[in-house]
Motif scaffolding. Structure first.
Motif, mmCIF file in Angstrom:
data_model
loop_
_atom_site.group_PDB
_atom_site.id
_atom_site.type_symbol
_atom_site.label_atom_id
_atom_site.label_comp_id
_atom_site.label_asym_id
_atom_site.label_seq_id
_atom_site.Cartn_x
_atom_site.Cartn_y
_atom_site.Cartn_z
ATOM 1 N N UNK A 113 0.827 -1.213 0.000
ATOM 2 C CA UNK A 113 0.000 0.000 0.000
ATOM 3 C C UNK A 113 0.861 1.263 0.000
ATOM 4 N N UNK A 114 1.896 1.287 0.857
ATOM 5 C CA UNK A 114 2.624 2.554 0.970
ATOM 6 C C UNK A 114 3.766 2.691 -0.030
ATOM 7 N N UNK A 115 4.376 1.593 -0.441
ATOM 8 C CA UNK A 115 5.526 1.712 -1.350
ATOM 9 C C UNK A 115 5.221 1.254 -2.774
ATOM 10 N N UNK A 116 4.774 0.017 -2.892
ATOM 11 C CA UNK A 116 4.631 -0.560 -4.232
ATOM 12 C C UNK A 116 3.599 0.174 -5.092
ATOM 13 N N UNK A 117 2.400 0.395 -4.539
ATOM 14 C CA UNK A 117 1.349 1.045 -5.342
ATOM 15 C C UNK A 117 1.754 2.464 -5.739
ATOM 16 N N UNK B 130 2.350 3.628 -9.645
ATOM 17 C CA UNK B 130 1.593 4.708 -10.282
ATOM 18 C C UNK B 130 2.543 5.815 -10.754
ATOM 19 N N UNK B 131 3.609 6.069 -9.990
ATOM 20 C CA UNK B 131 4.603 7.059 -10.435
ATOM 21 C C UNK B 131 5.262 6.646 -11.745
ATOM 22 N N UNK B 132 5.615 5.373 -11.823
ATOM 23 C CA UNK B 132 6.339 4.882 -13.000
ATOM 24 C C UNK B 132 5.389 4.385 -14.093
ATOM 25 N N UNK B 133 4.058 4.494 -13.816
ATOM 26 C CA UNK B 133 3.050 4.032 -14.767
ATOM 27 C C UNK B 133 3.285 2.590 -15.223
ATOM 28 N N UNK B 134 3.510 1.730 -14.256
ATOM 29 C CA UNK B 134 3.711 0.310 -14.532
ATOM 30 C C UNK B 134 2.515 -0.453 -13.953
#
Ligand code: ZN
Length: 480
Positions: free
Chosen positions: A351-355, A359-363
């Motif tokens: 929740x805090x890191x991966x998502x 979304x930042x890297x649009x992956x």
């Protein structure tokens, strides 16, 4: 409030299939207009429709996932109308014998406005399968028809008039979309028109049993628009009734820019569709065994998944909700959590890191280089104190970029946490010796300086010291 709103929804969902409902043209969005067409979906005389079995199966899945009764005998009917969006002047649909009837869907949690929803079921009257008409576009005095959409399998999901507020309508749509996505029935991308909804709404004085005059609202192209439109209609109709006016049965459109509904047609202009069984198509039959067979292939639904995540992984209801919003994210968490000794921590990392990073890297999560197993390993390295949380973030960034396993990164970069008492005592002593002024402040009673020393010690250890041991050692040496 003097009036109670009575709301029912008709939702159209495009079924994701390889080909169209009655021909072999690809069912694909975004192609050049009128390139995915053939004599069948262009309605040429003398052509014969062949039903798409995949679409029928998915219609049955949709019914089973909403607790419907599946018809053992159903048929396709012709709905006659004359309009350029269907070249053969009738739509193949289902009239009196749809595939699915008498289902329900549970509402719970919070509504769009944030208010708590009543725990209740919304009845589903029927789900039937039909063909989507062509997409018409109108601009500058000219109209165009794109028949790529003509013949795409379309589910119509009709609810009972069981909703009483805009929030309930919004929640119903959200749950329905979730089911369609989890059930692998549709992607429900509203921007591509894969899910569209019409609302029936009437008001009646609180306490009255009979329904008021029904207004149908069309052109609601987002859940948000549906919510706004329902609130607006409740206000508009209450206002008319308050002033002693009466409502007439009509179809209204929604203009999301102006935030108002407008008259499209009245009941007098209603169509007579002259339904009759399509003589080109055989009735569709299912045995109990066949229906059970389909039932066995159903996925776990988000609601059940959320309950399981809370029950077996110790998540909060909120975390479970966040992790199940997307089916792929839920599957990722599930796999990682099963392989970790600290599933709650796995949830936090997702929740805090991966998502955030995705979304930042649009992956998309299924293109993510960190395998669920690797994330579980990372969390376990933190849990068994091989690395601390700060180093873990560094390792995580490296995993995201390279797809390497956390153990390999920790080993290659020499990032193993230092928990050796002697080594920690040495760096702590060094930090204290280098900052005599802060030592005095601490001894004068300024507890906050301790955090400064933790920072200094961690820096000297290049982030590798075990922070809990550092704090204990600092307190000890500073007291001396
Ligand atoms: Zn075709």
């Amino acid at each position: 409030m003097k009036y109670e709103a009575v709301i029912g929804l008709e939702v159209h969902v495009q079924v994701r299939t390889a080909s169209k409902m009655f021909c072999s043209c690809p069912n694909r969005y975004g192609a050049e207009p009128n390139t995915l067409v053939c004599p069948v979906c262009l309605g040429y005389p003398g052509t014969l429709p062949v039903p798409n079995h995949e679409a029928i199966l998915k219609a049955v899945r949709a019914g089973l996932l909403t607790e419907c009764t599946i018809a053992k005998f159903s048929k396709f009917d012709r709905k006659s109308y004359f309009y350029p969006d269907l070249a053969k002047n009738y739509q193949i649909s289902q009239y009196d014998l749809p595939f699915c009837t008498a289902g329900r869907l549970r509402l719970s949690g919070k509504g769009f406005s944030g208010a708590e929803l009543p725990e209740k079921y919304i009845g589903i009257t029927r789900i039937h399968l039909e063909e989507d008409p062509a997409k018409l576009t109108h601009s500058a005095g000219a109209s165009g028809a794109d028949y790529n959409r003509s013949g795409v399998p379309l589910l119509e999901v009709v609810s009972e008039p069981d909703m009483r507020s805009a929030d309930e309508a919004y929640a119903y749509l959200t749950r329905l979309k979730e089911i369609m996505q989890y059930g692998d029935i549709s992607d429900c991308d509203m921007e591509k028109g894969q899910m569209r909804c019409d609302v029936n709404i009437s008001l009646r004085p609180v306490g009255q049993k009979e329904f008021g005059t029904k207004i149908e609202l069309k052109n609601l192209n987002s859940f948000r628009a549906a919510h706004r439109a329902v609130e607006y209609e409740i206000w508009r109709q209450s206002d008319i009734l308050d002033k002693g006016g009466s409502l007439r049965q009509e179809t209204r459109g929604w203009n999301d820019d102006s935030g108002e509904s407008y008259l499209m047609r009245t009941k007098e202009q209603a169509h007579d569709y002259r339904y009759f069984p399509d003589p080109d198509l055989m009735p569709v039959t299912f045995t109990d065994e066949e229906i059970d067979e389909i039932r066995r292939t159903l996925p776990e639904l988000p609601e059940a998944k959320r309950a399981r995540f809370v029950e077996s992984f110790g998540l909060t209801a909120y975390d479970a909700e966040v992790l199940t919003l997307d089916r792929a994210v839920a599957a990722y968490f599930d796999e990682a959590a099963r392989q970790s000794r600290a599933p709650k921590l796995v949830a936090n990392w997702i929740i805090s890191e991966l998502l955030r990073l995705l979304s930042e890297e649009k992956v998309a999560i299924n293109e993510c280089r960190i395998a669920p197993k690797s994330l579980a390993e990372l969390v376990d390295l933190i849990e068994n104190k091989t690395i601390n949380g700060k180093i873990a973030k560094e390792v995580f960034a490296e995993m995201f970029a390279t797809g390497e396993s956390p153990a390999a990164i920790v080993k290659a970069k020499g990032l193993v946490q230092v928990s050796d008492a002697g080594a920690i005592a040495a760096v702590v002593a060094e930090a204290i010796k280098a900052n005599p002024a802060q030592v005095e402040q601490y001894r004068a009673g300024n507890e906050k300086v301790l955090q400064f020393f933790v920072g200094q010690t961690m820096k000297l250890s290049r982030g590798k010291a075990n922070p809990q041991l550092v704090i204990a050692e600092l307190r000890k040496q500073l007291a001396e």
